[in-house]
Enzyme design. Structure first.
Site, PDB file in Angstrom:
ATOM      1  CG  ASP A   1      -3.906  -0.578 -17.791  1.00 31.45           C
ATOM      2  OD1 ASP A   1      -3.724  -0.531 -16.564  1.00 31.45           O
ATOM      3  OD2 ASP A   1      -3.089  -1.100 -18.591  1.00 31.45           O
TER       4      ASP A   1
ATOM      5  CG  LEU B   1      -5.497  -4.152 -21.217  1.00 30.60           C
ATOM      6  CD1 LEU B   1      -6.531  -4.855 -22.104  1.00 30.60           C
ATOM      7  CD2 LEU B   1      -5.717  -4.545 -19.753  1.00 30.60           C
TER       8      LEU B   1
ATOM      9  CG  ASN C   1       3.619  -4.662 -16.666  1.00 23.62           C
ATOM     10  OD1 ASN C   1       3.755  -5.894 -16.729  1.00 23.62           O
ATOM     11  ND2 ASN C   1       4.168  -3.949 -15.718  1.00 23.62           N
TER      12      ASN C   1
ATOM     13  CB  SER D   1       9.833   5.549  -7.432  1.00 22.62           C
ATOM     14  OG  SER D   1      10.731   4.635  -6.869  1.00 22.62           O
TER      15      SER D   1
ATOM     16  CE1 TYR E   1      11.495   2.906 -10.903  1.00 22.92           C
ATOM     17  CE2 TYR E   1       9.862   2.997 -12.653  1.00 22.92           C
ATOM     18  CZ  TYR E   1      10.187   3.047 -11.302  1.00 22.92           C
ATOM     19  OH  TYR E   1       9.199   3.248 -10.369  1.00 22.92           O
TER      20      TYR E   1
ATOM     21  CE  LYS F   1       7.820   6.086 -11.983  1.00 27.95           C
ATOM     22  NZ  LYS F   1       6.400   6.311 -12.331  1.00 27.95           N
TER      23      LYS F   1
ATOM     24  CG  PHE G   1       9.853   4.485   0.710  1.00 28.70           C
ATOM     25  CD1 PHE G   1       9.308   5.743   0.504  1.00 28.70           C
ATOM     26  CD2 PHE G   1      11.194   4.395   1.055  1.00 28.70           C
ATOM     27  CE1 PHE G   1      10.075   6.897   0.653  1.00 28.70           C
ATOM     28  CE2 PHE G   1      11.971   5.554   1.222  1.00 28.70           C
ATOM     29  CZ  PHE G   1      11.403   6.797   1.003  1.00 28.70           C
TER      30      PHE G   1
ATOM     31  CG  ASP H   1      19.562  -4.958  -4.799  1.00 24.77           C
ATOM     32  OD1 ASP H   1      18.580  -4.365  -5.284  1.00 24.77           O
ATOM     33  OD2 ASP H   1      19.595  -6.180  -4.655  1.00 24.77           O
TER      34      ASP H   1
HETATM   35  C1  WQD Z   1      13.799  -5.653  -2.268  1.00 23.93           C
HETATM   36  C2  WQD Z   1      14.954  -6.365  -1.579  1.00 23.93           C
HETATM   37  C3  WQD Z   1      16.597  -7.235  -3.069  1.00 23.93           C
HETATM   38  C4  WQD Z   1      14.134 -10.347  -4.896  1.00 23.93           C
HETATM   39  C5  WQD Z   1      11.588  -1.814  -5.980  1.00 23.93           C
HETATM   40  C6  WQD Z   1      11.175  -1.664  -7.387  1.00 23.93           C
HETATM   41  C7  WQD Z   1      11.515  -0.302  -7.903  1.00 23.93           C
HETATM   42  C8  WQD Z   1      11.001   0.754  -6.957  1.00 23.93           C
HETATM   43  C9  WQD Z   1      11.534   0.535  -5.561  1.00 23.93           C
HETATM   44  C10 WQD Z   1       8.911   1.596  -7.680  1.00 23.93           C
HETATM   45  C11 WQD Z   1      16.285  -6.030  -2.231  1.00 23.93           C
HETATM   46  C12 WQD Z   1      15.913  -8.356  -2.295  1.00 23.93           C
HETATM   47  C13 WQD Z   1      14.541  -9.275  -4.112  1.00 23.93           C
HETATM   48  C14 WQD Z   1      14.732 -11.628  -4.685  1.00 23.93           C
HETATM   49  C15 WQD Z   1      16.073 -10.713  -2.935  1.00 23.93           C
HETATM   50  N1  WQD Z   1       9.590   0.733  -6.944  1.00 23.93           N
HETATM   51  N2  WQD Z   1      15.493  -9.474  -3.157  1.00 23.93           N
HETATM   52  N3  WQD Z   1      15.664 -11.751  -3.714  1.00 23.93           N
HETATM   53  O1  WQD Z   1      14.914  -3.314  -5.220  1.00 23.93           O
HETATM   54  O2  WQD Z   1      13.723  -1.952  -3.482  1.00 23.93           O
HETATM   55  O3  WQD Z   1      12.981  -1.891  -5.899  1.00 23.93           O
HETATM   56  O4  WQD Z   1      11.132  -0.780  -5.168  1.00 23.93           O
HETATM   57  O5  WQD Z   1       9.326   2.563  -8.187  1.00 23.93           O
HETATM   58  O6  WQD Z   1      10.891  -0.168  -9.142  1.00 23.93           O
HETATM   59  O7  WQD Z   1      11.869  -2.614  -8.138  1.00 23.93           O
HETATM   60  O8  WQD Z   1      12.588  -3.917  -4.438  1.00 23.93           O
HETATM   61  O9  WQD Z   1      11.460  -6.079  -4.152  1.00 23.93           O
HETATM   62  O10 WQD Z   1      13.174  -5.820  -6.027  1.00 23.93           O
HETATM   63  O11 WQD Z   1      13.942  -5.920  -3.672  1.00 23.93           O
HETATM   64  O12 WQD Z   1      16.925 -10.864  -2.051  1.00 23.93           O
HETATM   65  O13 WQD Z   1      14.405 -12.630  -5.375  1.00 23.93           O
HETATM   66  O14 WQD Z   1      14.774  -7.767  -1.731  1.00 23.93           O
HETATM   67  O15 WQD Z   1      17.997  -7.486  -3.161  1.00 23.93           O
HETATM   68  O16 WQD Z   1      17.250  -5.949  -1.198  1.00 23.93           O
HETATM   69  P1  WQD Z   1      13.661  -2.763  -4.706  1.00 23.93           P
HETATM   70  P2  WQD Z   1      12.735  -5.496  -4.654  1.00 23.93           P
END
Ligand code: WQD
Length: 342
Positions: free
Chosen positions: A35, A37, A39, A130, A155, A159, A184, A304
Site C-alpha cells: 500500500d 498509504l 488513501n 466495478s 474512474y 476499470k 456492486f 448517478d
Molecule cells: C449510492 C446512492 C446516491 C450519498 C459507488 C462508488 C463507485 C462504484 C460504485 C466502486 C446513490 C445516493 C449518496 C449521499 C445520496 N464503486 N447518495 N446521498 O454512486 O453507486 O457509486 O459504487 O467501483 O466508485 O462511488 O454509490 O454510495 O455514492 O451512492 O443520496 O450523501 O446513494 O445518489 O443513489 P454509487 P454511492
C-alpha cells in the site's frame, strides 16, 4: 510445516483490501500487504494485527514507481497470486483530475504485469473491477453479458481499460490467469470491529455519510433526488457486505490456484442480487440503530444511474459463492464501526 502460498494484496490497507487480507490469512495464505498509504491509514495494520494476532508483512510501495515495483517482485519471487485493489476510486474526483486516475490506476497495473512477465512461476491474478463498467444497464438484474457502455467517468474508464489490459495479457501468456470481479456497492465492517470503511475527508458514498451524520459529523444527509422512476423515487443499488465480497476473492483465487478455470480470463458480478433504494437504506439504519436519521431530499447528483443490482447466478454456480449477510447486518456493522471511530 507446509509452505504457505504467498499472495500479494495491493491496496491491502484499503477498505476491501484489508477485509480480504483477513480472509486470506485465516485460509492459511501468506499475505504480503502492499500500500502507498495515499488513501488509507497505517492504523489499519494494527486492526489486522488485532484480528490475526500476527504481524502481516507490509510493504509501503508506490506502484507508479517502476523501480519500486521491480524491487518488490525481486524480493517476493515466490508469490503465487496477486489480488490487485490499489487504485483511486472517487468518481467525482476522476472527472476533475482524469490524468491522476489514468496514471495511478493504469501505470501501476502495467508496472505490476511487466514484473509478473519476468517471473518463472505461474500467477493467479484477481482484479478489483466495478459494476461502474456497465453504466446505466439496459437489463436488470445485470449479468456479465450486459453491454459495456462508454464509461461515464475516467474512474469507470480505468476499470474498463484495466480489464482489457488484463484479458489481453492473460491471452498472451500460458502462465498468467486472471479473474475480474465487478463489485456492486460494498458496505459494512468486520465483525471484530477492528477494521471498516475509513473514508478520508467528506465521504462520497451513502452509508459512511449516513453513519457520519448519525454521530453528528454532519448536520443532515441530503438524499440526491426522489423523483426517479423507482418504487420510492430514490436510486437503487446492490449493497453487499464487505466480508461477503472479501470471501468472493478467496473463492476466485482458489479457482485459479487449483486450475479449475476453464479459460485464462473470466469476469464475475459480485453483489447480493437484491436492489435497495436510498430510502430503504435509511430505514435500515434507523431500524438497526433505533434512532432517527436527519435527512432531507435534495436535487439529483450528476452522473448517478437510476438502478443497478447484480444477477449473481454465474458467481453462485461457478465460484460456489453467494452473499450471506443482509442489508440490516451490513448497515449495523457499519454503524458499530462508526461509533467506535467516531
Ligand atoms: C449510492 C446512492 C446516491 C450519498 C459507488 C462508488 C463507485 C462504484 C460504485 C466502486 C446513490 C445516493 C449518496 C449521499 C445520496 N464503486 N447518495 N446521498 O454512486 O453507486 O457509486 O459504487 O467501483 O466508485 O462511488 O454509490 O454510495 O455514492 O451512492 O443520496 O450523501 O446513494 O445518489 O443513489 P454509487 P454511492
Amino acid at each position: 510445516m507446509p509452505i504457505k502460498t504467498k499472495i500479494i494484496v495491493t491496496g491491502g490497507l484499503g477498505f476491501i483490501g484489508s477485509h480480504t487480507a483477513v480472509e486470506l490469512y485465516f485460509k492459511g495464505f501468506e499475505v504480503i500487504i502492499v500500500d502507498d498509504l495515499s488513501n488509507s491509514s497505517i492504523d489499519v495494520l494494527k486492526g489486522l494485527k488485532n484480528i490475526t494476532k500476527s504481524n502481516l508483512i507490509f510493504e509501503k510501495i508506490d506502484l507508479k514507481n517502476k523501480k519500486s515495483v521491480k524491487e518488490l517482485f525481486e524480493k517476493h519471487v515466490d508469490i503465487k497470486g496477486i489480488i490487485h485493489f490499489a487504485a483511486s476510486k472517487a468518481v467525482g474526483e476522476s472527472v476533475q483530475d482524469p490524468l491522476k486516475y489514468y496514471e495511478n490506476n493504469l501505470i501501476s497495473l502495467i508496472n505490476i504485469l511487466q514484473e509478473v512477465e519476468k517471473l518463472k512461476n505461474s500467477i493467479s491474478f484477481i482484479f478489483s473491477s466495478s459494476c461502474t463498467v456497465y453504466g446505466e444497464a439496459n437489463n436488470l438484474p445485470i449479468t456479465e453479458k450486459e453491454t459495456i457502455k462508454k464509461a461515464e467517468s475516467p474512474y469507470g474508464n480505468t476499470k474498463q481499460i484495466g480489464e482489457e489490459i488484463i484479458e489481453d495479457f492473460s491471452n498472451s501468456s500460458d502462465s498468467f490467469k486472471a479473474i475480474s470481479l465487478r463489485y456492486f456497492n460494498p458496505i459494512g465492517a468486520h465483525s471484530s470491529n477492528e477494521i471498516g470503511e475509513l473514508p478520508i475527508g467528506k465521504p462520497q458514498n451513502l452509508v459512511p455519510f449516513i453513519t457520519q451524520t448519525a454521530v453528528g459529523k454532519y448536520k443532515e444527509l441530503i438524499v440526491f433526488g426522489d423523483n426517479y422512476p423507482t418504487s420510492d423515487g430514490t436510486c437503487i443499488r446492490d449493497y453487499i457486505h464487505v466480508v461477503d465480497l472479501a470471501k468472493a476473492h478467496i473463492k476466485s483465487l482458489n479457482r485459479l490456484l487449483d486450475n479449475k478455470n476453464s479459460s485464462n480470463y473470466d469476469v464475475f458480478n459480485i453483489g447480493t442480487g437484491k436492489g435497495s433504494s436510498v430510502l430503504e437504506v435509511i430505514k435500515s439504519f434507523e431500524k438497526v440503530s433505533n434512532q432517527k436519521l436527519n435527512y432531507k431530499i435534495g436535487s439529483r447528483r450528476k452522473g448517478d444511474i437510476i438502478e443497478a443490482y447484480a444477477n449473481t447466478k454465474k458467481a453462485n454456480s461457478i465460484l460456489n459463492w453467494e452473499a450471506k449477510l443482509s442489508l440490516d447486518q451490513a448497515v449495523n456493522s457499519a454503524w458499530k464501526w462508526q461509533q467506535k471511530i467516531q
